[in-house]
Design a protein around this motif. Structure first.
Motif, short mmCIF file in Angstrom:
data_model
loop_
_atom_site.label_atom_id
_atom_site.label_comp_id
_atom_site.label_asym_id
_atom_site.label_seq_id
_atom_site.Cartn_x
_atom_site.Cartn_y
_atom_site.Cartn_z
N ALA A 1 -20.73 16.26 -21.35
CA ALA A 1 -19.89 15.24 -21.97
C ALA A 1 -20.40 14.91 -23.37
CB ALA A 1 -19.83 13.99 -21.10
N VAL A 2 -21.71 14.73 -23.48
CA VAL A 2 -22.32 14.43 -24.79
C VAL A 2 -22.05 15.57 -25.76
CG1 VAL A 2 -24.54 14.18 -25.97
CG2 VAL A 2 -24.09 12.88 -23.89
N ARG A 3 -22.30 16.80 -25.33
CA ARG A 3 -22.12 17.95 -26.21
C ARG A 3 -20.66 18.12 -26.64
NH1 ARG A 3 -20.18 22.71 -25.38
NH2 ARG A 3 -20.26 22.57 -23.12
N GLN A 4 -19.74 18.04 -25.68
CA GLN A 4 -18.34 18.29 -25.99
C GLN A 4 -17.72 17.20 -26.86
OE1 GLN A 4 -15.98 20.11 -22.66
NE2 GLN A 4 -17.92 19.89 -21.57
N LEU A 5 -18.02 15.93 -26.56
CA LEU A 5 -17.47 14.85 -27.38
C LEU A 5 -18.08 14.90 -28.79
CD1 LEU A 5 -15.52 12.44 -27.44
CD2 LEU A 5 -17.48 10.99 -26.89
N GLY A 6 -19.38 15.19 -28.88
CA GLY A 6 -20.02 15.33 -30.18
C GLY A 6 -19.39 16.43 -31.02
N GLU A 7 -19.10 17.57 -30.41
CA GLU A 7 -18.46 18.67 -31.12
C GLU A 7 -17.05 18.30 -31.56
OE1 GLU A 7 -18.56 22.05 -28.53
OE2 GLU A 7 -20.70 22.38 -28.82
N LEU A 8 -16.34 17.62 -30.70
CA LEU A 8 -14.95 17.27 -30.97
C LEU A 8 -14.81 16.20 -32.06
CD1 LEU A 8 -12.12 17.98 -29.95
CD2 LEU A 8 -12.33 16.13 -28.31
N THR A 9 -15.66 15.20 -32.04
CA THR A 9 -15.54 14.08 -32.98
C THR A 9 -16.45 14.19 -34.19
OG1 THR A 9 -17.20 12.76 -31.83
CG2 THR A 9 -14.89 12.49 -31.11
N SER A 10 -17.45 15.08 -34.12
CA SER A 10 -18.47 15.21 -35.17
C SER A 10 -19.25 13.92 -35.39
CB SER A 10 -17.84 15.67 -36.49
OG SER A 10 -17.21 16.91 -36.34
N LYS A 11 -19.38 13.14 -34.33
CA LYS A 11 -20.14 11.89 -34.40
C LYS A 11 -21.38 12.00 -33.53
CE LYS A 11 -16.07 9.23 -35.38
NZ LYS A 11 -15.69 7.92 -35.75
N GLU A 12 -22.38 11.19 -33.87
CA GLU A 12 -23.63 11.18 -33.13
C GLU A 12 -23.47 10.36 -31.86
OE1 GLU A 12 -28.12 9.47 -33.80
OE2 GLU A 12 -26.95 10.04 -35.57
N ILE A 13 -23.83 10.96 -30.73
CA ILE A 13 -23.75 10.27 -29.45
C ILE A 13 -25.09 9.57 -29.23
CG2 ILE A 13 -23.26 10.49 -26.98
CD1 ILE A 13 -20.97 11.47 -28.89
N GLU A 14 -25.05 8.26 -29.02
CA GLU A 14 -26.26 7.46 -28.84
C GLU A 14 -26.78 7.55 -27.41
OE1 GLU A 14 -27.92 4.99 -31.05
OE2 GLU A 14 -27.04 6.30 -32.54
N GLY A 15 -25.89 7.60 -26.43
CA GLY A 15 -26.35 7.66 -25.05
C GLY A 15 -25.23 7.56 -24.04
N VAL A 16 -25.60 7.77 -22.79
CA VAL A 16 -24.68 7.68 -21.66
C VAL A 16 -24.87 6.30 -21.04
CG1 VAL A 16 -24.08 8.65 -19.41
CG2 VAL A 16 -24.86 10.16 -21.25
N THR A 17 -23.77 5.57 -20.88
CA THR A 17 -23.87 4.23 -20.30
C THR A 17 -23.30 4.14 -18.89
OG1 THR A 17 -21.80 3.55 -21.35
CG2 THR A 17 -23.84 3.11 -22.55
N ALA A 18 -22.49 5.12 -18.49
CA ALA A 18 -21.94 5.11 -17.13
C ALA A 18 -21.54 6.53 -16.74
CB ALA A 18 -20.72 4.19 -17.05
#
Length: 134
Positions: free
Chosen positions: A59-76
């Motif tokens: 989820a972190v990898r795919q959303l990061g690739e899609l939005t080009s934004k830095e993912i800070e962490g998983v909350t749920a």
């Protein structure tokens, strides 16, 4: 060298090179070890269950690739009937000082194999802002 074989005479007149006969034999076809059974394709292995940690990582990898934004962490992280639902904190806007960064909470839906199916932003907030928890 007055005599020529029939094969070489024939090849000269047709323009094709003579074929050489060899004693090589074709390998016999493999027999099925099961009596009376026809050849079958190998069975597909059953799908392995993906772990929650692997889903979160994807989820972190795919959303990061899609939005080009830095993912800070998983909350749920939650398993659903169709797959997985993951909430992520995303750095929306970097500011100085970092306590004033704007973060977003995103909900990501993944299928049972961990492929991203959907995402949406649930809200935005300033990093240093205290949240009213219930």
């Amino acid at each position: 060298m007055a005599e020529k074989s029939a094969a070489s005479t024939e090849s000269e007149s047709s323009g094709t090179p003579p074929t050489k006969k060899t004693g090589a034999k074709r390998a016999p076809a493999k027999k099925n070890t099961r009596s009376g059974a026809s050849a079958r394709a190998p069975r597909a292995e059953p799908a392995r269950k993906i772990t929650g940690a692997k889903v979160a990582e994807q989820a972190v990898r795919q959303l990061g690739e899609l939005t080009s934004k830095e993912i800070e962490g998983v909350t749920a992280l939650q398993r659903t009937e169709d797959g997985w639902q993951v909430e992520l904190e995303v750095l929306e806007l970097r500011r100085i000082p970092s306590t004033t960064d704007v973060l977003g909470t995103y909900q990501v839906g993944l299928d049972a194999s961990g492929e991203l199916q959907e995402y949406r932003r649930l809200g935005r907030y300033v990093r240093g802002q205290a949240e009213d928890g219930a």
